[in-house]
Design an enzyme around this catalytic site. Structure first.
Site, PDB file in Angstrom:
ATOM      1  CB  CYS A  91     -15.307 -28.594   6.121  1.00 12.12           C
ATOM      2  SG  CYS A  91     -14.208 -28.930   7.276  1.00 12.12           S
ATOM      3  CG  HIS A 178     -11.608 -27.728   2.514  1.00  7.82           C
ATOM      4  ND1 HIS A 178     -12.691 -26.613   2.740  1.00  7.82           N
ATOM      5  CD2 HIS A 178     -11.413 -27.972   4.011  1.00  7.82           C
ATOM      6  CE1 HIS A 178     -12.965 -26.629   4.313  1.00  7.82           C
ATOM      7  NE2 HIS A 178     -12.278 -27.489   4.793  1.00  7.82           N
ATOM      8  CD  GLU A 180     -13.228 -25.599  -0.631  1.00  6.95           C
ATOM      9  OE1 GLU A 180     -13.306 -25.029   0.495  1.00  6.95           O
ATOM     10  OE2 GLU A 180     -13.793 -26.738  -0.745  1.00  6.95           O
TER      11      GLU A 180
END
Length: 519
Positions: A91, A178, A180
């Site tokens: 990001c 993202h 994660e």
């Protein structure tokens, strides 16, 4: 930090203030690889000077609420990209690498928030094995419109022409999304590609025992003194109480504060449950005190801070009575993140037990043994400690309670309405198939009135919002696609059984861009 030989492979995460920074570190540790979070401007010397038991194999740059286009935005330490270590920018990190290397970063024509379909142009490196189209989680306003000089574009979306890239000869990658978060369907595989394939890490690290380390920490800080545990009855404070009880035994006093913002009969249930467990529990009834402090207050941040300070004042009074010198809380990591954890983080909302704490307190220290854990990790810890299933699986409930689910000024009348509405929502959700997937379910009394019809007569009444969400760790959530018949039962019961309400709406907002609570 790990100790012993041989050295553990490690990934350094540089924190630019993104809400998911700690989540990246957690994902890496789940792979059996140690991770360490450092400030974004850490120098190569600081990275290399980590514990001798660590062998740093790569660096991940986190997201950030800032824009690389502003002069005061957080920057990477000089020389980090020249260390020769693999680097993955996520990001803001993706945008920063592009900005530093001649790419073009501008405010996006449209913002990308939530689940997005990304086209994989070249499934290599971090994107090895990915399908031509992948579902990922985006949350950004700035966009990379031109790749850094000489870099290869690996993926794009309709809005982001450079959604992923890599350096042609150096192991440097950028992803606009993202990986994660759980909503990126194959995000774990992407991170594994970076950690295992690009960085050549081996899963040679094991975490310390969470129970033993927490108990040892409490013992070391409290010593021979006494402590108070702030016990709301939720899973976080209950697990913290169980850990503190192991550490301190009879030198621990549990205090439950009924501030008047609890759900229907909740304080009575907490008192009964923990008394049956043999816990030395003091219940403080302080409804008038808290409600009086909130008279005329409408700003949600001010509400949280007032409630946070009053909690401390009540705990201080109990500490003076019992001779306790320390306060133990069930603060978990998402609480700290949303309250603004690092110097580059935005404060999303102040949690009463973090940013809402007053500066002047009588306690020697406030101890948060769960401060680095997520909700699902806390639940697992509760199961290991042998807590009742009803406590371990209890849905999250904010410390300020219904006070932050009443929009505008909090009054006894509004609280009474919301308690009855909340009870209906809980009853219907808990008796339906939604219990298999629901992370949290709640009602909000909006500060909006609307015209309706009841019994062929005009009714001008309150508007209630119902929110049901699904999540794993509370950092990101999806609104529940609840069955229509369940929502219909909820709406019908509310408008029939709570005469002050004549309109019910359903919140279909993910987090981000929304939060779970409205305030």
């Amino acid at each position: 930090m790990p100790t012993g030989e041989p050295a553990s492979d490690a990934i350094v995460i540089l924190d630019f203030g993104g809400q998911y920074c700690h989540l990246i570190a957690r994902r890496v540790r789940e792979m059996g690889v140690y991770s360490e979070i450092l400030n974004c401007d850490a120098t190569p010397a600081e990275i290399n000077s980590l514990d001798d038991s660590l062998d740093v194999k790569g660096i991940i740059l986190s997201g950030s609420p800032a824009s690389v286009r502003t002069e005061d935005s957080p920057r990477l330490g000089e020389g980090v990209l020249e260390m020769g270590l693999p680097v993955l920018g996520l990001c803001y990190g993706h945008q920063l690498i592009a900005h530093m290397n001649g790419g073009e970063v501008k405010r996006g024509i449209k913002r990308e928030y939530g689940i997005t379909s990304v086209i994989i142009d070249s499934p290599v490196g971090v994107l090895k094995g990915m399908n031509p189209s992948e579902s990922v989680w985006m949350s950004h306003g700035d966009t990379v419109y031109r790749a850094p000089n000489g870099f290869e574009v690996l993926a794009h979306t309709d809005i982001s022409p450079v959604a992923a890239y890599r350096h042609p000869s150096k192991p440097i990658y950028g992803l606009q999304w993202h990986p994660e978060v759980v909503h990126t369907e194959r995000g774990t595989e992407m991170l594994e590609n970076f950690v295992y394939e690009v960085c050549s890490c081996q899963p040679n690290w094991k975490p310390v025992d969470a129970v033993d380390s927490a108990v040892s920490e409490i013992e070391a800080q409290v010593g021979g003194s006494k402590a108070i545990i702030a016990l709301s009855g939720g899973v976080d404070s209950s697990v913290a109480a169980a850990l503190a009880s192991r550490a301190l035994g009879e030198r621990l006093v549990a205090v439950h504060v009924d501030h008047g913002f609890m759900r229907m009969d909740e304080s009575d249930t907490v008192e009964r449950t923990f008394s049956e467990m043999g816990v030395d529990l003091v219940v403080v009834r302080a409804q008038e005190r808290f409600l009086g402090k909130l008279q005329g207050v409408v700003d949600p941040e001010e509400k949280r801070k007032i409630i946070g300070e009053e909690f401390i004042r009540v705990f201080e009074a109990e500490a003076r009575r019992s001779g306790a010198e320390y306060l133990i809380q069930g603060t978990i990591y998402p609480d700290r993140i949303e309250s603004g954890l690092s110097r580059h983080s935005d404060r999303i909302k102040t949690h009463h037990n973090v940013g809402g704490l007053p500066l002047n307190m009588e306690f020697k220290a406030v101890i948060d043994p769960l401060r680095d854990l997520y909700k699902d990790e806390v639940r697992a810890l509760g199961e290991r400690l042998g807590l009742p299933e009803a406590i371990v699986q209890r849905q999250p409930f904010p410390g300020p309670g219904l006070a932050i689910r009443v929009m505008g000024e909090v009054t006894e009348r509004k609280l009474d309405i919301l308690r009855r509405v909340d009870a209906i929502v809980c009853e219907e959700v808990e008796s339906s198939s939604l219990m298999e997937t629901a992370w949290q379910y709640l009602a909000v009394l909006t500060n909006i009135k609307s015209t309706g019809v009841k019994g062929d007569e005009r009714a001008y009444g309150e508007t209630v919002a119902v929110r049901i969400v699904e999540s794993v760790d509370g950092m990101t959530v999806s609104f529940s696609k609840a069955p229509w018949d369940v929502l219909e039962r909820i709406s019908t019961r509310i408008t029939n059984e709570v005469p002050e309400v004549n309109r019910v709406v359903y919140d279909i907002t993910h987090k981000p861009p929304g939060t779970i609570e409205w305030e």
